[in-house]
Write a protein that holds these residues in place. Sequence first.
Motif, PDB file in Angstrom:
ATOM      1  N   ALA A 245       0.352  -6.492   3.174  1.00 62.70           N
ATOM      2  CA  ALA A 245      -0.652  -6.583   3.732  1.00 62.70           C
ATOM      3  C   ALA A 245      -1.842  -6.751   3.229  1.00 62.70           C
ATOM      4  O   ALA A 245      -2.841  -7.801   3.322  1.00 62.70           O
ATOM      5  CB  ALA A 245      -0.943  -5.282   4.796  1.00 62.70           C
ATOM      6  N   GLY A 246      -2.198  -5.979   1.952  1.00 66.64           N
ATOM      7  CA  GLY A 246      -3.342  -6.166   1.105  1.00 66.64           C
ATOM      8  C   GLY A 246      -3.295  -7.455   0.439  1.00 66.64           C
ATOM      9  O   GLY A 246      -4.301  -7.974   0.393  1.00 66.64           O
TER      10      GLY A 246
ATOM     11  N   ASP B 256       7.156   3.941   5.257  1.00 69.79           N
ATOM     12  CA  ASP B 256       6.726   2.937   4.145  1.00 69.79           C
ATOM     13  C   ASP B 256       6.740   3.911   2.842  1.00 69.79           C
ATOM     14  O   ASP B 256       5.345   3.614   2.234  1.00 69.79           O
ATOM     15  CB  ASP B 256       5.801   1.970   4.344  1.00 69.79           C
ATOM     16  CG  ASP B 256       5.757   0.663   3.479  1.00 69.79           C
ATOM     17  OD1 ASP B 256       6.669   0.519   2.678  1.00 69.79           O
ATOM     18  OD2 ASP B 256       4.604   0.181   3.425  1.00 69.79           O
TER      19      ASP B 256
ATOM     20  N   HIS C 235      -3.493   4.705  10.893  1.00 69.63           N
ATOM     21  CA  HIS C 235      -2.539   3.363  10.876  1.00 69.63           C
ATOM     22  C   HIS C 235      -1.674   3.298   9.892  1.00 69.63           C
ATOM     23  O   HIS C 235      -0.954   2.338   9.682  1.00 69.63           O
ATOM     24  CB  HIS C 235      -3.256   2.044  10.952  1.00 69.63           C
ATOM     25  CG  HIS C 235      -4.250   1.894  12.283  1.00 69.63           C
ATOM     26  ND1 HIS C 235      -3.399   1.308  13.418  1.00 69.63           N
ATOM     27  CD2 HIS C 235      -5.307   1.915  12.286  1.00 69.63           C
ATOM     28  CE1 HIS C 235      -4.595   1.259  14.274  1.00 69.63           C
ATOM     29  NE2 HIS C 235      -5.587   1.724  13.727  1.00 69.63           N
ATOM     30  N   ARG C 236      -1.489   4.307   8.867  1.00 69.98           N
ATOM     31  CA  ARG C 236      -0.594   4.447   7.609  1.00 69.98           C
ATOM     32  C   ARG C 236       0.859   4.476   8.310  1.00 69.98           C
ATOM     33  O   ARG C 236       1.123   5.033   9.245  1.00 69.98           O
ATOM     34  CB  ARG C 236      -1.107   5.695   6.986  1.00 69.98           C
ATOM     35  CG  ARG C 236      -2.317   5.536   6.196  1.00 69.98           C
ATOM     36  CD  ARG C 236      -2.091   6.826   4.986  1.00 69.98           C
ATOM     37  NE  ARG C 236      -2.103   7.872   5.707  1.00 69.98           N
ATOM     38  CZ  ARG C 236      -2.417   9.149   5.124  1.00 69.98           C
ATOM     39  NH1 ARG C 236      -2.160   9.056   3.733  1.00 69.98           N
ATOM     40  NH2 ARG C 236      -2.155  10.238   5.929  1.00 69.98           N
ATOM     41  N   ASP C 237       1.583   3.751   7.726  1.00 73.88           N
ATOM     42  CA  ASP C 237       3.055   3.873   7.977  1.00 73.88           C
ATOM     43  C   ASP C 237       3.855   4.637   7.137  1.00 73.88           C
ATOM     44  O   ASP C 237       3.972   4.805   6.268  1.00 73.88           O
ATOM     45  CB  ASP C 237       3.490   2.437   7.535  1.00 73.88           C
ATOM     46  CG  ASP C 237       5.035   1.985   7.969  1.00 73.88           C
ATOM     47  OD1 ASP C 237       5.759   3.018   8.599  1.00 73.88           O
ATOM     48  OD2 ASP C 237       5.334   0.726   8.225  1.00 73.88           O
TER      49      ASP C 237
ATOM     50  N   ALA D 290      -2.211  -0.896  -6.975  1.00 71.16           N
ATOM     51  CA  ALA D 290      -1.212  -0.537  -5.990  1.00 71.16           C
ATOM     52  C   ALA D 290      -0.090   0.453  -6.487  1.00 71.16           C
ATOM     53  O   ALA D 290       0.311   1.300  -5.795  1.00 71.16           O
ATOM     54  CB  ALA D 290      -0.816  -1.676  -4.967  1.00 71.16           C
TER      55      ALA D 290
ATOM     56  N   GLY E 118       5.077   1.935  -0.204  1.00 66.01           N
ATOM     57  CA  GLY E 118       4.095   1.329   0.254  1.00 66.01           C
ATOM     58  C   GLY E 118       4.256  -0.192   0.039  1.00 66.01           C
ATOM     59  O   GLY E 118       3.219  -0.921  -0.058  1.00 66.01           O
TER      60      GLY E 118
ATOM     61  N   ARG F 120       5.134  -2.259   2.401  1.00 67.83           N
ATOM     62  CA  ARG F 120       4.445  -3.237   3.784  1.00 67.83           C
ATOM     63  C   ARG F 120       2.939  -3.088   3.545  1.00 67.83           C
ATOM     64  O   ARG F 120       2.155  -4.012   3.636  1.00 67.83           O
ATOM     65  CB  ARG F 120       4.802  -2.719   5.074  1.00 67.83           C
ATOM     66  CG  ARG F 120       6.081  -2.898   5.262  1.00 67.83           C
ATOM     67  CD  ARG F 120       6.584  -2.712   6.825  1.00 67.83           C
ATOM     68  NE  ARG F 120       6.781  -1.232   7.018  1.00 67.83           N
ATOM     69  CZ  ARG F 120       7.759  -0.550   6.839  1.00 67.83           C
ATOM     70  NH1 ARG F 120       9.081  -1.053   6.541  1.00 67.83           N
ATOM     71  NH2 ARG F 120       8.038   0.855   7.249  1.00 67.83           N
ATOM     72  N   SER F 121       2.403  -1.888   3.151  1.00 65.69           N
ATOM     73  CA  SER F 121       0.909  -1.738   2.967  1.00 65.69           C
ATOM     74  C   SER F 121       0.593  -2.818   1.836  1.00 65.69           C
ATOM     75  O   SER F 121      -0.531  -3.451   1.822  1.00 65.69           O
ATOM     76  CB  SER F 121       0.590  -0.454   2.394  1.00 65.69           C
ATOM     77  OG  SER F 121      -0.768  -0.437   2.211  1.00 65.69           O
TER      78      SER F 121
END
Length: 200
Positions: free
Chosen positions: A186-187, A177, A172-174, A146, A180, A182-183
């Motif tokens: 979530a992962g 952010d 739905h990408r932010d 990541a 990354g 928040r992504s």
Amino acid sequence: MGRPRTPLLSPERIAHAALEIVREQGDFTVAGLAAHLGVRVSSLYNHVRSKSEIIQAIRRDRILPVLERLRDEPDPRRLLELLLRDYYEFLSRVPQLIPLLIAEPIRQPEMIAYYDLIARSISRMGVPEHEVMPALGLLEGYVLGAAMDLGSEPFDPRDTDGAPHLRAALSHRDADDPRGLRSFEAGLAIALRGLAAGTP
């Protein structure tokens, strides 16, 4: 003239300077590090034995405060979230460091203690002992991947006309952010749910 009260060099200062060079150039040499610090190469070797030791010091200096701060967290899932998020936040600021870290064996007592804490937390989530190392590898691989992915070019929606599922996911990408985080969280939540769901 007396000696300066604060030493011009220390393992911590050397590691910090090496990290700065890695951030700017992607790697460092001992000779280049000495030039950056304005000292002779022999002066560095009074404090560190090798480039490998400097890389390990960078990792140790980041991990030790986290280890001290979080080792008594009672909730194993929460502990994993905090440890892995902190590691991601560090690496996302200097992803150039990742290939150097991967090439270094884990031998320092502090790092062994760090990974033992992760293994303990995975085990306390109910993962069978024979699956703890695969789970640890999964989580570490996710963190490293990541962080590395932040340096890659994102998908261009114009290239996804024939890929409706990917196009829907990309919608739905932010945009707010950029690092990354928040992504990543979530992962990570998905991965930890998967570990918990797979336990007996």
